[in-house]
Scaffold this motif. Sequence first.
Motif, PDB file in Angstrom:
ATOM      1  N   PRO A 236      -5.407 -59.478  75.981  1.00  0.00           N
ATOM      2  CA  PRO A 236      -5.139 -58.067  76.298  1.00  0.00           C
ATOM      3  C   PRO A 236      -4.654 -57.296  75.071  1.00  0.00           C
ATOM      4  O   PRO A 236      -3.868 -57.811  74.265  1.00  0.00           O
ATOM      5  CB  PRO A 236      -4.043 -58.152  77.372  1.00  0.00           C
ATOM      6  CG  PRO A 236      -4.214 -59.508  77.987  1.00  0.00           C
ATOM      7  CD  PRO A 236      -4.682 -60.396  76.872  1.00  0.00           C
ATOM      8  N   GLY A 237      -5.161 -56.088  74.925  1.00  0.00           N
ATOM      9  CA  GLY A 237      -4.746 -55.247  73.809  1.00  0.00           C
ATOM     10  C   GLY A 237      -5.503 -55.501  72.525  1.00  0.00           C
ATOM     11  O   GLY A 237      -5.176 -54.918  71.494  1.00  0.00           O
ATOM     12  N   SER A 238      -6.509 -56.352  72.577  1.00  0.00           N
ATOM     13  CA  SER A 238      -7.248 -56.650  71.352  1.00  0.00           C
ATOM     14  C   SER A 238      -8.308 -55.582  71.109  1.00  0.00           C
ATOM     15  O   SER A 238      -8.516 -54.677  71.902  1.00  0.00           O
ATOM     16  CB  SER A 238      -7.875 -58.041  71.432  1.00  0.00           C
ATOM     17  OG  SER A 238      -8.786 -58.121  72.501  1.00  0.00           O
ATOM     18  N   SER A 239      -8.992 -55.717  69.988  1.00  0.00           N
ATOM     19  CA  SER A 239     -10.002 -54.754  69.564  1.00  0.00           C
ATOM     20  C   SER A 239     -11.234 -55.514  69.109  1.00  0.00           C
ATOM     21  O   SER A 239     -11.124 -56.516  68.396  1.00  0.00           O
ATOM     22  CB  SER A 239      -9.449 -53.900  68.410  1.00  0.00           C
ATOM     23  OG  SER A 239     -10.453 -53.454  67.536  1.00  0.00           O
ATOM     24  N   SER A 240     -12.412 -55.049  69.509  1.00  0.00           N
ATOM     25  CA  SER A 240     -13.636 -55.720  69.087  1.00  0.00           C
ATOM     26  C   SER A 240     -13.794 -55.688  67.575  1.00  0.00           C
ATOM     27  O   SER A 240     -14.253 -56.656  66.970  1.00  0.00           O
ATOM     28  CB  SER A 240     -14.843 -55.072  69.762  1.00  0.00           C
ATOM     29  OG  SER A 240     -14.917 -53.692  69.484  1.00  0.00           O
ATOM     30  N   LEU A 241     -13.408 -54.600  66.954  1.00  0.00           N
ATOM     31  CA  LEU A 241     -13.519 -54.493  65.501  1.00  0.00           C
ATOM     32  C   LEU A 241     -12.574 -55.461  64.810  1.00  0.00           C
ATOM     33  O   LEU A 241     -12.979 -56.212  63.904  1.00  0.00           O
ATOM     34  CB  LEU A 241     -13.217 -53.061  65.060  1.00  0.00           C
ATOM     35  CG  LEU A 241     -13.168 -52.833  63.553  1.00  0.00           C
ATOM     36  CD1 LEU A 241     -14.519 -53.144  62.911  1.00  0.00           C
ATOM     37  CD2 LEU A 241     -12.740 -51.395  63.236  1.00  0.00           C
ATOM     38  N   LYS A 242     -11.301 -55.479  65.229  1.00  0.00           N
ATOM     39  CA  LYS A 242     -10.330 -56.357  64.579  1.00  0.00           C
ATOM     40  C   LYS A 242     -10.695 -57.822  64.788  1.00  0.00           C
ATOM     41  O   LYS A 242     -10.576 -58.648  63.862  1.00  0.00           O
ATOM     42  CB  LYS A 242      -8.923 -56.090  65.093  1.00  0.00           C
ATOM     43  CG  LYS A 242      -7.839 -56.839  64.313  1.00  0.00           C
ATOM     44  CD  LYS A 242      -6.449 -56.435  64.755  1.00  0.00           C
ATOM     45  CE  LYS A 242      -5.392 -57.066  63.860  1.00  0.00           C
ATOM     46  NZ  LYS A 242      -5.514 -58.531  63.722  1.00  0.00           N
ATOM     47  N   ALA A 243     -11.153 -58.171  66.002  1.00  0.00           N
ATOM     48  CA  ALA A 243     -11.533 -59.553  66.273  1.00  0.00           C
ATOM     49  C   ALA A 243     -12.673 -59.993  65.356  1.00  0.00           C
ATOM     50  O   ALA A 243     -12.690 -61.125  64.854  1.00  0.00           O
ATOM     51  CB  ALA A 243     -11.945 -59.699  67.738  1.00  0.00           C
ATOM     52  N   THR A 244     -13.622 -59.099  65.104  1.00  0.00           N
ATOM     53  CA  THR A 244     -14.742 -59.418  64.229  1.00  0.00           C
ATOM     54  C   THR A 244     -14.287 -59.581  62.789  1.00  0.00           C
ATOM     55  O   THR A 244     -14.642 -60.558  62.109  1.00  0.00           O
ATOM     56  CB  THR A 244     -15.810 -58.316  64.321  1.00  0.00           C
ATOM     57  OG1 THR A 244     -16.295 -58.248  65.660  1.00  0.00           O
ATOM     58  CG2 THR A 244     -16.964 -58.580  63.371  1.00  0.00           C
ATOM     59  N   LEU A 245     -13.512 -58.638  62.307  1.00  0.00           N
ATOM     60  CA  LEU A 245     -13.049 -58.701  60.925  1.00  0.00           C
ATOM     61  C   LEU A 245     -12.201 -59.942  60.677  1.00  0.00           C
ATOM     62  O   LEU A 245     -12.338 -60.608  59.642  1.00  0.00           O
ATOM     63  CB  LEU A 245     -12.263 -57.439  60.576  1.00  0.00           C
ATOM     64  CG  LEU A 245     -13.049 -56.122  60.601  1.00  0.00           C
ATOM     65  CD1 LEU A 245     -12.111 -54.938  60.450  1.00  0.00           C
ATOM     66  CD2 LEU A 245     -14.115 -56.107  59.512  1.00  0.00           C
ATOM     67  N   ASP A 246     -11.343 -60.267  61.643  1.00  0.00           N
ATOM     68  CA  ASP A 246     -10.465 -61.436  61.477  1.00  0.00           C
ATOM     69  C   ASP A 246     -11.253 -62.739  61.432  1.00  0.00           C
ATOM     70  O   ASP A 246     -10.828 -63.711  60.803  1.00  0.00           O
ATOM     71  CB  ASP A 246      -9.452 -61.500  62.621  1.00  0.00           C
ATOM     72  CG  ASP A 246      -8.369 -60.437  62.515  1.00  0.00           C
ATOM     73  OD1 ASP A 246      -8.274 -59.796  61.447  1.00  0.00           O
ATOM     74  OD2 ASP A 246      -7.636 -60.237  63.497  1.00  0.00           O
ATOM     75  N   ALA A 247     -12.417 -62.771  62.106  1.00  0.00           N
ATOM     76  CA  ALA A 247     -13.191 -64.016  62.190  1.00  0.00           C
ATOM     77  C   ALA A 247     -14.069 -64.255  60.971  1.00  0.00           C
ATOM     78  O   ALA A 247     -14.525 -65.383  60.756  1.00  0.00           O
ATOM     79  CB  ALA A 247     -14.056 -64.001  63.444  1.00  0.00           C
ATOM     80  N   LEU A 248     -14.314 -63.213  60.169  1.00  0.00           N
ATOM     81  CA  LEU A 248     -15.232 -63.340  59.040  1.00  0.00           C
ATOM     82  C   LEU A 248     -14.475 -63.489  57.731  1.00  0.00           C
ATOM     83  O   LEU A 248     -13.368 -62.947  57.579  1.00  0.00           O
ATOM     84  CB  LEU A 248     -16.160 -62.124  58.986  1.00  0.00           C
ATOM     85  CG  LEU A 248     -17.125 -61.999  60.169  1.00  0.00           C
ATOM     86  CD1 LEU A 248     -17.870 -60.675  60.121  1.00  0.00           C
ATOM     87  CD2 LEU A 248     -18.108 -63.169  60.194  1.00  0.00           C
ATOM     88  N   PRO A 249     -15.053 -64.181  56.759  1.00  0.00           N
ATOM     89  CA  PRO A 249     -14.328 -64.458  55.516  1.00  0.00           C
ATOM     90  C   PRO A 249     -14.172 -63.219  54.646  1.00  0.00           C
ATOM     91  O   PRO A 249     -14.959 -62.266  54.731  1.00  0.00           O
ATOM     92  CB  PRO A 249     -15.210 -65.504  54.824  1.00  0.00           C
ATOM     93  CG  PRO A 249     -16.578 -65.265  55.361  1.00  0.00           C
ATOM     94  CD  PRO A 249     -16.377 -64.828  56.787  1.00  0.00           C
ATOM     95  N   ALA A 250     -13.169 -63.233  53.807  1.00  0.00           N
ATOM     96  CA  ALA A 250     -12.970 -62.154  52.842  1.00  0.00           C
ATOM     97  C   ALA A 250     -14.213 -62.015  51.977  1.00  0.00           C
ATOM     98  O   ALA A 250     -14.839 -62.995  51.587  1.00  0.00           O
ATOM     99  CB  ALA A 250     -11.744 -62.453  51.976  1.00  0.00           C
ATOM    100  N   GLY A 251     -14.581 -60.763  51.708  1.00  0.00           N
ATOM    101  CA  GLY A 251     -15.744 -60.496  50.879  1.00  0.00           C
ATOM    102  C   GLY A 251     -17.063 -60.476  51.614  1.00  0.00           C
ATOM    103  O   GLY A 251     -18.091 -60.163  51.013  1.00  0.00           O
ATOM    104  N   GLN A 252     -17.064 -60.824  52.904  1.00  0.00           N
ATOM    105  CA  GLN A 252     -18.312 -60.857  53.667  1.00  0.00           C
ATOM    106  C   GLN A 252     -18.989 -59.482  53.656  1.00  0.00           C
ATOM    107  O   GLN A 252     -18.367 -58.472  53.968  1.00  0.00           O
ATOM    108  CB  GLN A 252     -18.040 -61.270  55.113  1.00  0.00           C
ATOM    109  CG  GLN A 252     -19.245 -61.174  56.037  1.00  0.00           C
ATOM    110  CD  GLN A 252     -20.321 -62.183  55.690  1.00  0.00           C
ATOM    111  OE1 GLN A 252     -20.065 -63.378  55.706  1.00  0.00           O
ATOM    112  NE2 GLN A 252     -21.516 -61.703  55.362  1.00  0.00           N
ATOM    113  N   ARG A 253     -20.278 -59.445  53.283  1.00  0.00           N
ATOM    114  CA  ARG A 253     -21.063 -58.211  53.357  1.00  0.00           C
ATOM    115  C   ARG A 253     -21.470 -58.004  54.807  1.00  0.00           C
ATOM    116  O   ARG A 253     -22.199 -58.811  55.376  1.00  0.00           O
ATOM    117  CB  ARG A 253     -22.270 -58.301  52.439  1.00  0.00           C
ATOM    118  CG  ARG A 253     -22.926 -56.960  52.162  1.00  0.00           C
ATOM    119  CD  ARG A 253     -23.902 -56.982  50.980  1.00  0.00           C
ATOM    120  NE  ARG A 253     -24.229 -58.293  50.506  1.00  0.00           N
ATOM    121  CZ  ARG A 253     -25.472 -58.714  50.263  1.00  0.00           C
ATOM    122  NH1 ARG A 253     -26.506 -57.921  50.497  1.00  0.00           N
ATOM    123  NH2 ARG A 253     -25.703 -59.913  49.793  1.00  0.00           N
TER     124      ARG A 253
END
Length: 390
Positions: A236-253
């Motif tokens: 609850p209270g999560s965000s689709s954008l934040k969940a995606t960004l958090d799951a992908l590695p730094a620098g991901q295009r």
Amino acid sequence: MSANINFFLADRVYTGDGRCLLNTAVGVNAHSGIIEALLPAELAPNAHYQPGSLTPGFINAHGHLELSHLHGHFPQHTGLVPFLEAVTRSRGADHATIEKHMQAAELALKAAGTVGMGDIANTTASIGIKRSSKIHFHTFVEVFGMSAQGWPAGLERGRPVLEAFQQAGLSVSLSPHAPYSVHPELMQHIGAANAGQPISIHMQESPEEILFFASGEGAFPSFYQNLGIPVSIPEPGSSSLKATLDALPAGQRLLLVHNTCATAADLELAANSGRDVFWCLCPGTNRYIENRLPEVPLFRRYPDRVLIGTDSLASNGTLSVLNEIQQLLQADPELDPALAIQWACGNPARFFNWPDLGALAPGKRPGLLHIHPGQDGSPFGPGSNVQVME
């Protein structure tokens, strides 16, 4: 100057990098298509003049060739979840039918001035067309798997498709379909597997997506239940954008597609996430499905990070990038046409790493388009149309 150069002249030259030049002739090698020179008009007295504008060829950053046979099948303004339900029920067809409509779509893309495309694929059906086409394609092999138990099977379904494109010598990468259809662990595996290749993901398309991540409610749980697909409800209270960004590695295009419900805070979060984020706008499809558009002025804050796509003929009447540009200019009268052309040319060339495309500059081979002016005389107003300059 070589005798093999053809010079073209129009009222404006949009170079693809945000500039608009006046009284400028574009010299193109008649044999190779390479841009040889941009000269003051008086230095090219034999230039072929037509009223209107010259631009590089367009790069359609988001499409679904495989859905071309569904043109006109679905009613407009149903909302995202009913549209997904309809596509899920209807996308199957025999190979000959799918092939025929993809071939027609590829011809329409070329006629609309498309020189490059980011295309979503779920099967190998488009390999033959892409191998023979003059259009540069990057294929995003789309994978699904929203439950903690089921996502490995989704990954395994995508791998043979990925390998088939690789074996055909085509530019390709794995990509998650959307935050509401891909488990965070699957997202992590996709990021790890791509080794610097770009990823595309449908993002913040609908209020239903926002609601699903905020509370686990709305139309998505019943959508998956009706399909018999187990789903993991977000915290609850999560965000689709934040969940995606958090799951992908730094620098991901990363290409975030649609962004219909994105806010200024969302764009800032993505821009400061440590991921190499670009946004793709597809106004024709946004209107077709949700009857709404992203807040276009917000994206002007990130001029080098915006791309334009048409999505599929299942959700759009045309595969014309010019049509999308016209809708963006109508939605945001303060949008500079030169910036809109940059979104359709220079920015996607950089995202897809196609250095020959996207700009009218000596040494590049971006294709050359003549845009006839609109009925009101404006560069891209109603009635303006594309002529591909051979």
